[in-house]
Design an enzyme around this catalytic site. Structure first.
Site, mmCIF file in Angstrom:
data_model
loop_
_atom_site.group_PDB
_atom_site.id
_atom_site.type_symbol
_atom_site.label_atom_id
_atom_site.label_comp_id
_atom_site.label_asym_id
_atom_site.label_seq_id
_atom_site.Cartn_x
_atom_site.Cartn_y
_atom_site.Cartn_z
ATOM 1 C CD GLU A 219 -5.493 2.851 16.671
ATOM 2 O OE1 GLU A 219 -5.384 4.316 16.508
ATOM 3 O OE2 GLU A 219 -6.111 2.256 16.383
ATOM 4 C CE LYS B 187 -7.382 7.730 10.547
ATOM 5 N NZ LYS B 187 -8.462 8.086 9.582
ATOM 6 C CB VAL C 104 -4.268 -0.511 12.045
ATOM 7 C CG1 VAL C 104 -4.136 -1.853 11.494
ATOM 8 C CG2 VAL C 104 -5.559 0.162 13.088
ATOM 9 C CG ASP D 191 -12.724 4.456 0.867
ATOM 10 O OD1 ASP D 191 -11.934 4.474 1.642
ATOM 11 O OD2 ASP D 191 -13.416 5.603 1.540
ATOM 12 C CB SER E 205 -8.920 1.265 5.604
ATOM 13 O OG SER E 205 -7.436 0.849 5.917
ATOM 14 C CB ALA E 206 -3.098 1.319 4.065
ATOM 15 C CG ASP E 207 -6.009 -0.145 9.053
ATOM 16 O OD1 ASP E 207 -4.917 0.973 8.757
ATOM 17 O OD2 ASP E 207 -7.077 0.126 9.761
ATOM 18 C CE LYS F 262 -11.472 2.244 13.620
ATOM 19 N NZ LYS F 262 -10.524 2.028 12.983
#
Length: 302
Positions: A26, A88, A108, A140, A142-144, A161
């Site tokens: 990435e 980003k 990601v 909230d 993540s789209a990951d 993380k």
């Protein structure tokens, strides 16, 4: 039609055509993950580690309105120097950055998308995004995680993380049918530390065993990718109590300053770095190098 926007570096294209192993990398880690020039130096190191372990590196980004799979030295330098001014990009952002012929650093999720377009099945990174703490109120997430559910790329990482709610992240992945594989570990690592208190779905101890499981998953037509979690090397792991204290303080400060959404992860990682006297940045670099080596060995076995 999508290939009309895709530029695959000649070395990467030749490797793919010949069936040789390629590992996607990435670019958010370059522009947003650490300061210049350390970001560019680390990017070059990571690419070299992939080569040293038998694969071709393909760092992914958006440059001049083109999806780039494999970057030359000039492009790495430009991304590193531009830093946080680079957009980003997750899944939702790709068409807008292309439309304005801008520069985008892939997360990601977007790295997985572009890697899959190019035919790359293995991607090495630091840590995946996930469900943020307090998500039961903020939503909230993540789209990951959704990308892992639908895009057939294995993500080699040091777990989720540690700024995240790891338990809820694992629950979300389970619901979406995404396997979490522990490389030589039964416990999910938490980025800076080797332990999180949460179990992985399956422990596999060799790159060949991981490659075989991935091959079977995709041959069976099962959608989506997989998380391959590799703990940070013991010599570079941080004491859990220290990192937990730094994260708790960084989270409070983010809340007080109203920092949310895609701005939250860069803020939290930078603040944790400051609070740990730079130790977390050193750990971050070492875990990325470790993941790149494993990713290359899995790609070679595939």
């Amino acid at each position: 039609m999508l290939n009309a926007y895709l530029d695959i570096q000649p070395e990467v294209a030749a490797a793919l055509a010949a069936g040789k192993p390629v590992v996607a990398l990435e670019s958010t880690i370059i522009s947003h993950g650490m300061p210049y020039p350390q970001n560019v130096e680390t990017a070059r190191q990571v690419e070299q580690v992939v080569r040293d372990n038998g694969a071709i590196p393909a760092t992914i980004a958006i440059l001049d309105g083109r999806l780039k799979v494999g970057l030359d030295a000039g492009a790495l330098e430009a991304l590193g120097r531009a830093g946080h001014s680079v957009t980003k990009c997750s899944r939702r952002d790709i068409p807008f950055v292309l439309a304005r012929k801008g520069m985008g650093a892939t997360t990601v999720a977007s790295t997985m998308i572009i890697a899959a377009m190019a035919g790359i099945r293995v991607f090495a990174t630091g840590g995946i995004g996930g469900v943020h703490r307090g998500a039961q109120e903020t939503f909230d997430i993540s789209a990951d995680l959704q990308e892992l559910a639908q895009t057939p790329v294995a993500v080699v990482c040091a777990g989720a993380k540690s700024i995240l709610d790891i338990g809820l992240t694992l629950e979300y992945l389970e619901t979406q049918g995404v396997p979490v594989i522990g490389y030589q570990t039964e416990e999910l690592p938490a980025f800076y530390t080797r332990e999180s208190g949460f179990k992985v779905d399956y422990r596999l101890d060799t790159p060949a065993a991981i490659a075989e499981a991935l091959r079977l998953k995709w041959e069976l037509g099962l959608a989506g990718g997989a998380v391959v979690a590799s703990p940070i090397p013991s010599a570079h792991a941080m004491p859990k109590a220290d990192i937990d204290a730094a994260i708790a303080r960084a989270l409070r400060e983010a809340d007080e300053q109203g920092i949310k959404g895609k701005a939250s992860t860069p803020f939290l990682l930078a603040r944790v770095c400051e609070l740990t006297g730079g130790n977390s940045l050193t750990a971050n670099i070492q875990l990325v190098l470790n993941n790149a080596a494993l990713g290359a060995r899995i790609a070679a076995a595939l």
